[in-house]
Scaffold this active site. Structure first.
Site, PDB file in Angstrom:
ATOM      1  N   GLN A 165       0.193  -1.560  13.434  1.00 48.72           N
ATOM      2  CA  GLN A 165       1.358  -2.913  13.256  1.00 48.72           C
ATOM      3  C   GLN A 165       1.658  -2.625  11.865  1.00 48.72           C
ATOM      4  OE1 GLN A 165      -2.406  -5.933  12.704  1.00 48.72           O
ATOM      5  NE2 GLN A 165      -3.567  -5.238  14.490  1.00 48.72           N
ATOM      6  N   CYS A 173      18.872   1.092   9.966  1.00 50.84           N
ATOM      7  CA  CYS A 173      19.405   0.559   9.426  1.00 50.84           C
ATOM      8  C   CYS A 173      18.767   0.611   8.085  1.00 50.84           C
ATOM      9  CB  CYS A 173      19.294  -0.570   9.703  1.00 50.84           C
ATOM     10  SG  CYS A 173      17.254  -1.186  10.316  1.00 50.84           S
ATOM     11  N   LEU A 192       0.544  -1.538  -0.222  1.00 53.09           N
ATOM     12  CA  LEU A 192      -0.265   0.009   0.028  1.00 53.09           C
ATOM     13  C   LEU A 192       0.739   0.936   0.073  1.00 53.09           C
ATOM     14  CD1 LEU A 192      -2.706   1.424   0.761  1.00 53.09           C
ATOM     15  CD2 LEU A 192      -2.310   0.642   2.822  1.00 53.09           C
ATOM     16  N   ASP A 229       4.085   2.165  -0.602  1.00 48.26           N
ATOM     17  CA  ASP A 229       4.589   2.622  -1.674  1.00 48.26           C
ATOM     18  C   ASP A 229       4.663   2.377  -3.135  1.00 48.26           C
ATOM     19  OD1 ASP A 229       6.589   1.240  -0.275  1.00 48.26           O
ATOM     20  OD2 ASP A 229       7.052  -0.745  -1.972  1.00 48.26           O
ATOM     21  N   LYS A 279       9.794  -1.984  12.291  1.00 50.90           N
ATOM     22  CA  LYS A 279       8.697  -0.420  12.149  1.00 50.90           C
ATOM     23  C   LYS A 279       8.069  -0.246  13.053  1.00 50.90           C
ATOM     24  CE  LYS A 279       7.958  -0.989   6.933  1.00 50.90           C
ATOM     25  NZ  LYS A 279       7.330  -0.785   5.868  1.00 50.90           N
ATOM     26  N   GLY A 335       2.166   1.601   5.907  1.00 52.64           N
ATOM     27  CA  GLY A 335       1.231   2.136   3.888  1.00 52.64           C
ATOM     28  C   GLY A 335      -0.103   2.887   4.870  1.00 52.64           C
TER      29      GLY A 335
END
Length: 433
Positions: free
Chosen positions: A261, A379, A139, A141, A267, A339
């Site tokens: 989430q 990272c 989503l 990207d 993340k 997203g």
């Protein structure tokens, strides 16, 4: 500067070089993550020559008994000759598959050395069929990249078709009526590749050290701007437009949307008390807190993220247009580098982004980003660290140590709350010194 091969291959994260060889009918390649270009170049030139710009410049020269061909590829904007060769028949492909304003020249070279120019073509996509392929299963990207696609359409004056997941098409189709939207399956069924003048593939090419599919590694320029470089347009940041069929408020009370989430644990906000503190703070200020994640619980093994206590549950497999509606009217969105943060950006909602996994230039600009510079961080944007999509617990520098995921573990609720107090749409906070 060139790879020459006897078959067409889909866009991939790495490119393989080959030698100049004969040009038999291409074999059907194995299916990759994107629709394939046509097996044979789509444009017909003189003397059986075929050419196009689908996955780079391609020139197919028929095999000849007498004489030979001389073929040259240029970059018209830099003036560089990228490749020149003489052969008796070959499929010539540029090594660069992103946007380049190519020039193609082919000469008929006789055995006595006399050469006649038989084809000279300069890339010009005006009123031509152009395909832009997006990967499926993501989503953020696609929303990050999409604003550069209409920019390409405006600059090039082409007839543009985008292929992507059917889940995202309803968000974008009505907002961009001049662009055609299809699924990957529809692109294949309609045989769009057979008429395309040029095709471009938007993606994150982690292992593209030779910069075959992108002119610069996306980790240097940011997730969204990599699309601008692939398409050769201005990388200035701009949120995409989205179409929301129902623009009414979902609830009358003031509310804040959250999403806790993501696709990988690195993340997530790994402070165990973080969400509890933020939710309690917002509720004390009179805001309903709405969780719009896809799932109530998400994780793997012994590591799971649950919907926070005290929030209202709007999780589930719901249309993205519905989530966009919730975001459009929210006083703010609090979330991660995921997203739904990109969807909130597209919806025009102030975004409080909690992230240490990425560096600030990786995402859209928000004055409400929360990062702790005292910890290990960034990272994802480190070209020395290869992200492993299959490792949900990926933490390349600190895995297996007490410092694992410290980039967000050490972001406190107090730090996020201090950022929330600066968000102007959260009106009760305006009086806070």
């Amino acid at each position: 500067m060139l790879d020459v091969a006897g078959e067409a291959s889909p866009a991939a994260e790495t490119a393989k070089s080959a030698t100049v060889g004969p040009a038999p009918a291409p074999a059907a390649p194995e299916r990759g993550p994107y629709p394939h270009p046509a097996g044979v170049p789509t444009l017909e030139g003189p003397e059986g020559i075929r050419y196009d710009f689908n996955e780079g410049a391609r020139v197919r020269l028929p095999i000849r008994e007498a004489g030979k061909w001389r073929v040259r590829l240029r970059d018209l904007d830099t003036g560089n000759i990228l490749f020149e060769s003489e052969n008796k028949g070959a499929l010539v492909r540029s090594s660069k598959r992103f946007y380049v304003r190519f020039g193609i020249e082919v000469w008929d070279v006789q055995d006595d050395g006399h050469a006649d120019l038989v084809l000279s073509h300069q890339y010009d996509s005006f009123d031509r069929e152009i395909l832009v392929h997006f990967p499926v299963g993501t989503l953020g990207d696609i929303l990050a990249w999409f604003s550069y696609v209409p920019r390409f359409w405006q600059v090039r004056g082409c007839r543009l078709t985008c292929s992507m997941s059917p889940l995202l098409i309803p968000l974008l189709r009505d907002a961009y009526p001049s662009i055609r939207f299809v699924t990957h399956e529809e692109a294949a069924t309609l045989e769009l590749a057979d008429t395309a003048y040029a095709t471009y593939y938007l993606g994150l090419f982690f292992d593209d050290a030779a910069c075959v599919h992108q002119p610069i590694d996306f980790r240097h320029v940011g997730l969204h701007r990599t699309a601008a470089f692939i398409l050769g347009v201005d990388p200035a940041e701009q949120a995409p437009k989205i179409a929301i069929p129902d623009e009414t408020r979902p609830i009358e009370d003031p509310y804040v949307c959250i999403a806790v989430q993501s696709s990988t644990q690195s993340k997530n906000w790994n402070n165990p008390q973080g969400w509890h503190g933020v939710v309690e703070f917002l509720r004390q200020r009179g805001y309903r807190v709405i969780c719009i994640d896809q799932k109530r619980v998400h994780g793997t093994g012994t590591v799971w993220t649950h919907i926070p206590h005290g929030v209202e549950d709007q999780t589930g497999d719901r249309p993205l247009t519905e989530r966009a509606r919730w975001l459009r009217h929210a006083a703010a969105f609090v979330g991660l580098s995921s997203g739904l943060a990109w969807l909130a950006w597209a919806a025009g909602t102030p975004v409080v982004m909690i992230s240490g996994f990425t560096l600030p230039n990786n995402e859209f600009t928000t004055p409400f980003r929360v990062i702790n510079w005292h910890t290990c961080n960034g990272c994802w944007n480190d070209v020395r660290e290869r992200f492993d999509h299959k490792d949900f617990l990926w933490c390349p520098r600190q895995a297996g140590t007490p410092r694992q995921f410290e980039c967000t573990h050490l972001i406190t609720a107090e730090q996020v709350i201090a950022t929330l107090k600066r968000v102007p749409t959260l009106s009760p906070f305006r009086r806070t010194p």
